[in-house]
Design an enzyme around this catalytic site. Structure first.
Site, PDB file in Angstrom:
ATOM      1  N   ARG A 116     121.402  96.637  84.647  1.00 15.89           N
ATOM      2  CA  ARG A 116     121.472  97.828  85.503  1.00 15.89           C
ATOM      3  C   ARG A 116     122.907  98.255  85.780  1.00 15.89           C
ATOM      4  O   ARG A 116     123.186  99.450  85.926  1.00 15.89           O
ATOM      5  CB  ARG A 116     120.731  97.572  86.815  1.00 15.89           C
ATOM      6  CG  ARG A 116     119.239  97.609  86.608  1.00 15.89           C
ATOM      7  CD  ARG A 116     118.508  97.561  87.911  1.00 15.89           C
ATOM      8  NE  ARG A 116     117.170  98.108  87.724  1.00 15.89           N
ATOM      9  CZ  ARG A 116     116.132  97.822  88.482  1.00 15.89           C
ATOM     10  NH1 ARG A 116     116.257  96.972  89.484  1.00 15.89           N
ATOM     11  NH2 ARG A 116     114.964  98.364  88.246  1.00 15.89           N
ATOM     12  N   LYS A 123      96.050  95.823  88.274  1.00 15.83           N
ATOM     13  CA  LYS A 123      95.115  96.624  89.072  1.00 15.83           C
ATOM     14  C   LYS A 123      94.870  98.022  88.532  1.00 15.83           C
ATOM     15  O   LYS A 123      95.807  98.736  88.171  1.00 15.83           O
ATOM     16  CB  LYS A 123      95.673  96.770  90.487  1.00 15.83           C
ATOM     17  CG  LYS A 123      95.667  95.461  91.251  1.00 15.83           C
ATOM     18  CD  LYS A 123      96.047  95.725  92.678  1.00 15.83           C
ATOM     19  CE  LYS A 123      95.857  94.463  93.491  1.00 15.83           C
ATOM     20  NZ  LYS A 123      96.340  94.624  94.852  1.00 15.83           N
ATOM     21  N   GLY A 138     108.426 101.654  89.396  1.00 13.25           N
ATOM     22  CA  GLY A 138     107.630 102.573  90.215  1.00 13.25           C
ATOM     23  C   GLY A 138     107.957 104.024  89.938  1.00 13.25           C
ATOM     24  O   GLY A 138     107.068 104.880  89.913  1.00 13.25           O
ATOM     25  N   GLY A 184     108.040  98.019  85.234  1.00 16.96           N
ATOM     26  CA  GLY A 184     108.988  96.910  85.266  1.00 16.96           C
ATOM     27  C   GLY A 184     108.591  95.763  84.342  1.00 16.96           C
ATOM     28  O   GLY A 184     109.399  95.278  83.537  1.00 16.96           O
TER      29      GLY A 184
HETATM   30  P1  ADP Z   1     104.188  97.066  85.079  1.00 17.83           P
HETATM   31  O1  ADP Z   1     105.219  96.427  85.963  1.00 17.83           O
HETATM   32  O2  ADP Z   1     104.647  97.156  83.662  1.00 17.83           O
HETATM   33  O3  ADP Z   1     103.690  98.381  85.618  1.00 17.83           O
HETATM   34  P2  ADP Z   1     102.036  95.563  86.280  1.00 17.83           P
HETATM   35  O4  ADP Z   1     102.950  95.208  87.400  1.00 17.83           O
HETATM   36  O5  ADP Z   1     100.934  96.478  86.549  1.00 17.83           O
HETATM   37  O6  ADP Z   1     102.907  96.092  85.030  1.00 17.83           O
HETATM   38  O7  ADP Z   1     101.370  94.235  85.687  1.00 17.83           O
HETATM   39  C1  ADP Z   1     102.119  93.216  85.122  1.00 17.83           C
HETATM   40  C2  ADP Z   1     101.497  91.882  85.284  1.00 17.83           C
HETATM   41  O8  ADP Z   1     100.162  91.879  84.855  1.00 17.83           O
HETATM   42  C3  ADP Z   1     102.219  90.850  84.458  1.00 17.83           C
HETATM   43  O9  ADP Z   1     102.846  89.937  85.319  1.00 17.83           O
HETATM   44  C4  ADP Z   1     101.097  90.185  83.648  1.00 17.83           C
HETATM   45  O10 ADP Z   1     101.221  88.787  83.562  1.00 17.83           O
HETATM   46  C5  ADP Z   1      99.881  90.567  84.427  1.00 17.83           C
HETATM   47  N1  ADP Z   1      98.653  90.502  83.628  1.00 17.83           N
HETATM   48  C6  ADP Z   1      98.297  91.276  82.601  1.00 17.83           C
HETATM   49  N2  ADP Z   1      97.103  90.899  82.104  1.00 17.83           N
HETATM   50  C7  ADP Z   1      96.675  89.833  82.827  1.00 17.83           C
HETATM   51  C8  ADP Z   1      95.517  88.995  82.832  1.00 17.83           C
HETATM   52  N3  ADP Z   1      94.557  89.182  81.944  1.00 17.83           N
HETATM   53  N4  ADP Z   1      95.442  88.035  83.757  1.00 17.83           N
HETATM   54  C9  ADP Z   1      96.421  87.863  84.660  1.00 17.83           C
HETATM   55  N5  ADP Z   1      97.527  88.618  84.718  1.00 17.83           N
HETATM   56  C10 ADP Z   1      97.666  89.589  83.824  1.00 17.83           C
HETATM   57 MG    MG Z   2     105.024  95.300  87.805  1.00 15.40          MG
END
Ligand code: ADP
Ligand code: MG
Length: 418
Positions: free
Chosen positions: A39, A214, A390, A367
């Site tokens: 960053r 989620k 975000g 992220g």
């Molecule tokens: P981003 O930050 O890219 O928007 P999220 O914060 O929504 O992504 O989700 C990321 C997390 O989701 C990661 O830490 C990953 O390990 C977890 N994850 C993805 N699939 C699974 C799964 N099947 N079971 C548990 N955790 C999961």
């Molecule tokens: Mg995340």
């Protein structure tokens, strides 16, 4: 959302000015050592440009969250290591650290420094707690007096913090509203340009890939992207909410009870546009080795941690034909090598498609998704890896970015309220 913000190199008469620069220096620090300086490096283009114009810089950033005086007294969330980094990097410049970021004599002190001095102020979120240990959130709730004070420290404001672009804080939106001349830095300008490419008239077919934990946090993004995407591929833990909503056995997999109706309505409205996994990798717990099962027939005592190989191949077949690819959310528990295959295969498929045809536009936001792409060493193969978790998600949802909205537009000479 269509932004046409002024960029720092479009500011007239910037020479010799004192410029307040909002950076995103929310970097990981362990025992006073910065473990990832990406960053900081990403901010250098803007800083170098301003220094080439003989400006004096006043740099503001937040670092983590400040919830009590202990957070301040422990020094764990101090920006001092960032200051040390900049002092080292700009060895031939005068780089100073101001611990009291609201000191009464700060303006005078800054005025006394020579041109080309870089003044780094302490963590803006120190202003979220007062001396009586009350949580006042002056920075995070955009206190007007604080914003005016920080705005008064310079002639011009440059916002180059994309990571907080979706937040209305004193150090971004507040300063912009109280400064006559403002612009985005190069980093924010590039983020806006790239993300807008994905959203505005993207070249078809458009394939969007969603994962992560989620549905509820991403439902609005999925709905917006679905208005123009041809296919929506879904993996990650959010898949189990869909499978459960369809009446399938999901074992002990994570799912959102409260989002079952949401999942049902998405299934109904998106129909064939929604592509769900045909197989998943399950295990007793994340420490055990996984086995692949049909996604419609998961064992009752296992948890799903990744998409299976057949699904990775299926997703790749869509990616191979796409001209625009938008990806948010890992497809499995990629931090664990046992369950990284699905995310890796999808990342590789996107990288392959992108490098085979430069007219393809691939963007990854979020992220953890960006961290996954970096972990696989594929970041240079994507058209754009967004630095804002975000912020990129909100932008892809077509929400206004509250932290940059009041930066001057290209065609605006100055802020009419100042
Ligand atoms: P981003 O930050 O890219 O928007 P999220 O914060 O929504 O992504 O989700 C990321 C997390 O989701 C990661 O830490 C990953 O390990 C977890 N994850 C993805 N699939 C699974 C799964 N099947 N079971 C548990 N955790 C999961
Ligand atoms: Mg995340």
């Amino acid at each position: 959302m269509q932004y046409n913000k002024k960029v720092v190199d479009q500011l007239k008469d910037i020479q010799n000015k004192t410029v307040v620069v909002r950076c995103d220096y929310n970097v990981p620090i362990q025992n006073g050592v910065i473990s990832d300086a990406t960053r900081i490096e990403a901010s250098l283009q803007t800083l170098n440009y301003l220094l080439s114009k003989n400006c004096k810089l006043v740099i503001l950033s937040h670092l983590s969250r400040i919830k009590s005086l202990d957070d301040i007294k422990s020094n764990k969330k101090s920006l001092r290591p960032v200051y040390e980094y900049l002092k080292n990097h700009f060895a031939d410049k005068n780089v100073v650290f101001e611990q009291d970021n609201t000191a009464k004599d700060l303006k005078q002190k800054i005025a006394n420094y020579d041109q080309n001095t870089i003044v780094v102020l302490e963590n803006t979120r120190y202003c979220d707690v007062n001396e009586n240990n009350e949580v006042v959130k002056k920075e995070s709730k955009c206190d007007e007096e604080l914003a005016k004070f920080w705005a008064s420290l310079g002639d011009v404001f440059v916002n180059d913090a994309f990571g907080t672009a979706h937040r209305k804080h004193a150090s971004n939106d507040g300063i912009a509203r109280h400064t006559k001349y403002s612009a985005t830095g190069f980093l924010v300008a590039n983020e806006l340009k790239q993300l807008q490419k994905a959203l505005n008239n993207p070249k078809k077919p458009v394939v969007a890939i969603f994962g992560g934990v989620k549905i509820s946090g991403k439902i609005d993004t999925i709905k917006h992207i679905a208005t123009f995407a041809d296919h929506i591929l879904v993996g990650g833990a959010m898949v189990y909410t869909f499978l459960k909503a369809m009446g399938h056995e999901i074992g002990i997999s994570l799912y959102e009870k409260d989002a079952l109706d949401l999942a049902k309505s998405l299934l109904a409205t998106l129909g064939d546009k929604l592509v769900l996994p045909v197989d998943v990798v399950c295990a007793k717990d994340p420490e055990s080795k996984g086995q692949t099962y049909d996604s419609k027939n998961m064992p009752a005592d296992l948890e799903g941690f990744d998409i299976g190989q057949k699904t990775a191949d299926l997703f790749a077949s869509y990616i191979n034909k796409a001209n625009t690819i938008i990806w948010n959310g890992p497809l499995g528990l990629f931090e664990n090598p046992n369950f990284a295959n699905g995310t890796r295969k999808v990342a590789e498929a996107i990288a392959k498609r992108q490098t085979s045809d430069l007219d393809v536009f691939s963007v990854v936001g979020g992220g953890d998704s960006a961290a996954a792409v970096t972990q696989f060493g594929l970041e240079s193969k994507f058209a754009h890896v967004s630095t804002g978790g975000g912020a990129s998600l909100e932008f892809l949802t077509n929400l206004p970015l509250k932290g940059i909205e009041n930066i001057l537009d290209k065609n605006q000479e100055s802020n009419p309220n100042c």
